[in-house]
Write an enzyme that holds these catalytic residues in place. Sequence first.
Site, mmCIF file in Angstrom:
data_model
loop_
_atom_site.group_PDB
_atom_site.id
_atom_site.type_symbol
_atom_site.label_atom_id
_atom_site.label_comp_id
_atom_site.label_asym_id
_atom_site.label_seq_id
_atom_site.Cartn_x
_atom_site.Cartn_y
_atom_site.Cartn_z
ATOM 1 N N ARG A 232 -4.532 -19.795 -22.904
ATOM 2 C CA ARG A 232 -3.671 -18.619 -22.901
ATOM 3 C C ARG A 232 -4.500 -17.471 -23.462
ATOM 4 N NH1 ARG A 232 -1.047 -20.742 -19.686
ATOM 5 N NH2 ARG A 232 1.152 -21.364 -19.760
ATOM 6 N N GLU A 261 -1.840 -10.074 -20.246
ATOM 7 C CA GLU A 261 -1.717 -10.370 -18.837
ATOM 8 C C GLU A 261 -0.490 -9.702 -18.223
ATOM 9 O OE1 GLU A 261 -3.003 -14.475 -18.568
ATOM 10 O OE2 GLU A 261 -1.626 -14.706 -16.899
ATOM 11 N N HIS A 279 -5.635 -15.998 -13.283
ATOM 12 C CA HIS A 279 -4.770 -17.098 -13.733
ATOM 13 C C HIS A 279 -4.470 -18.076 -12.583
ATOM 14 C CE1 HIS A 279 -1.676 -18.174 -17.051
ATOM 15 N NE2 HIS A 279 -2.053 -19.262 -16.388
HETATM 16 P P1 NAP Z 1 -2.121 -30.878 -24.622
HETATM 17 O O1 NAP Z 1 -2.350 -32.185 -23.945
HETATM 18 O O2 NAP Z 1 -0.974 -30.737 -25.540
HETATM 19 O O3 NAP Z 1 -3.491 -30.518 -25.372
HETATM 20 C C1 NAP Z 1 -3.628 -29.496 -26.292
HETATM 21 C C2 NAP Z 1 -4.582 -29.951 -27.377
HETATM 22 O O4 NAP Z 1 -4.815 -28.860 -28.253
HETATM 23 C C3 NAP Z 1 -4.042 -31.107 -28.205
HETATM 24 O O5 NAP Z 1 -4.900 -32.210 -28.045
HETATM 25 C C4 NAP Z 1 -4.052 -30.592 -29.638
HETATM 26 O O6 NAP Z 1 -4.624 -31.618 -30.440
HETATM 27 C C5 NAP Z 1 -4.943 -29.370 -29.573
HETATM 28 N N1 NAP Z 1 -4.531 -28.321 -30.513
HETATM 29 C C6 NAP Z 1 -3.298 -27.807 -30.681
HETATM 30 N N2 NAP Z 1 -3.324 -26.853 -31.623
HETATM 31 C C7 NAP Z 1 -4.592 -26.779 -32.064
HETATM 32 C C8 NAP Z 1 -5.245 -25.985 -33.030
HETATM 33 N N3 NAP Z 1 -4.565 -25.097 -33.766
HETATM 34 N N4 NAP Z 1 -6.577 -26.162 -33.220
HETATM 35 C C9 NAP Z 1 -7.257 -27.069 -32.503
HETATM 36 N N5 NAP Z 1 -6.689 -27.853 -31.563
HETATM 37 C C10 NAP Z 1 -5.372 -27.699 -31.349
HETATM 38 O O7 NAP Z 1 -1.955 -29.720 -23.539
HETATM 39 P P2 NAP Z 1 -2.640 -29.615 -22.092
HETATM 40 O O8 NAP Z 1 -1.773 -30.239 -21.079
HETATM 41 O O9 NAP Z 1 -4.063 -30.031 -22.219
HETATM 42 O O10 NAP Z 1 -2.545 -28.027 -21.882
HETATM 43 C C11 NAP Z 1 -3.164 -27.136 -22.766
HETATM 44 C C12 NAP Z 1 -2.762 -25.708 -22.456
HETATM 45 O O11 NAP Z 1 -3.443 -25.248 -21.301
HETATM 46 C C13 NAP Z 1 -1.297 -25.490 -22.107
HETATM 47 O O12 NAP Z 1 -0.477 -25.424 -23.259
HETATM 48 C C14 NAP Z 1 -1.310 -24.211 -21.306
HETATM 49 O O13 NAP Z 1 -1.053 -23.099 -22.135
HETATM 50 C C15 NAP Z 1 -2.745 -24.133 -20.775
HETATM 51 N N6 NAP Z 1 -2.773 -24.209 -19.308
HETATM 52 C C16 NAP Z 1 -3.299 -23.177 -18.593
HETATM 53 C C17 NAP Z 1 -3.324 -23.242 -17.217
HETATM 54 C C18 NAP Z 1 -3.877 -22.127 -16.367
HETATM 55 O O14 NAP Z 1 -3.345 -21.893 -15.295
HETATM 56 N N7 NAP Z 1 -4.925 -21.450 -16.798
HETATM 57 C C19 NAP Z 1 -2.816 -24.358 -16.549
HETATM 58 C C20 NAP Z 1 -2.295 -25.404 -17.324
HETATM 59 C C21 NAP Z 1 -2.262 -25.312 -18.697
HETATM 60 P P3 NAP Z 1 -4.282 -31.710 -32.015
HETATM 61 O O15 NAP Z 1 -2.788 -31.745 -32.079
HETATM 62 O O16 NAP Z 1 -4.952 -32.936 -32.490
HETATM 63 O O17 NAP Z 1 -4.851 -30.477 -32.589
#
Ligand code: NAP
Length: 312
Positions: A232, A261, A279
């Site tokens: 994000r 954005e 995006h």
């Molecule tokens: P996820 O499986 O929940 O992974 C997020 C990871 O971030 C978790 O492993 C978490 O591990 C870590 N995290 C959370 N807060 C943190 C912090 N403060 N410092 C360090 N690590 C942290 O989510 P995902 O499915 O991979 O998706 C991630 C994000 O990608 C989504 O939330 C979305 O905003 C974005 N996304 C963007 C697009 C796009 O079109 N560009 C598409 C899909 C998703 P810990 O809890 O161990 O820290």
Amino acid sequence: MTRPLPQEVQDEAAKHFDVTVRENTAPMNSDELRAGLRDYDGVIPTLGDLYTPQVFDDVPDPRCRILANFGVGYNHIDVTAATAAGLVVTNTPGAVTEATADTAMTLILMSCRRAGEGERLVRAGEWEGWHPTQLLGLHLGGRTVGIVGMGRIGQAIARRCHSGFGMKVAYHSRSPKTLDFPAERKESLSDLARAVDVMVVAVPGGDETHHLVDAKVLAAMQPHAHLVNIARGNVVDEAALIAALEQRRIGGAGLDVYEFEPKVPQALKALENVVLLPHIGTAALEVRTEMGLMSVENLRAFFAGEAVPNPV
Ligand code: NAP
């Protein structure tokens, strides 16, 4: 449906519900957000539909009982306020993972190998032919990728870098992860920034990660290193990133998302050492269809009195 979704999703929804599709591709305005809560049993919102606590406060007895978000990221919904108002919130994890990791690889390669610059050169008619020292970039093999947020998407990116490109993997997450590839966990984000050649941001958005990659983290990066953000926009301090790129304190950046954005600062557009995508992390019909079908399934399960598959 707060935006037109792929036809297959609309057809599936119509099998179960009386569906209204909002034929507008922009986020809902404040009246529409409130009308959705007031007039519909369930809503499929998505990115940009800003459900602040005020929106829930303004509709004290909502007809709506579920927000089945289209997308894994739900930082545009205040989940605490939604829950307090009696609503269930769901999302679409998993469906987005591989496609978003592919977009990260696109940005890594484009930024490190200067593909945007090269494309602009050709289109401008200014390419004078191959020569041995033209547009030299960063070769990925043997380099280290740093994953910020080793979740589903972070792991899919790391796996591609390790298995496909022969890269080493380091990461920073709040908790250690059990992984099926070698990876070194760094205690702090600055430690990670110092150690890697490419740093990829893959944490969820929200208050906790706002400006996680700030001027201090950018200053820790090596001068040849690249930053990629597919998470994000506001996870990265965009002004600090622009300064680092302008002063050539980092090698380059690849961005799929922006702090304000869809506004992309002129200062970013003016720079050669940044790749700018609109995006498109999950932008493939089959992916958007799978995401939509997950949203519909969450709605179906909810109204059938079953446990929703993807509560947040
Ligand atoms: P996820 O499986 O929940 O992974 C997020 C990871 O971030 C978790 O492993 C978490 O591990 C870590 N995290 C959370 N807060 C943190 C912090 N403060 N410092 C360090 N690590 C942290 O989510 P995902 O499915 O991979 O998706 C991630 C994000 O990608 C989504 O939330 C979305 O905003 C974005 N996304 C963007 C697009 C796009 O079109 N560009 C598409 C899909 C998703 P810990 O809890 O161990 O820290």
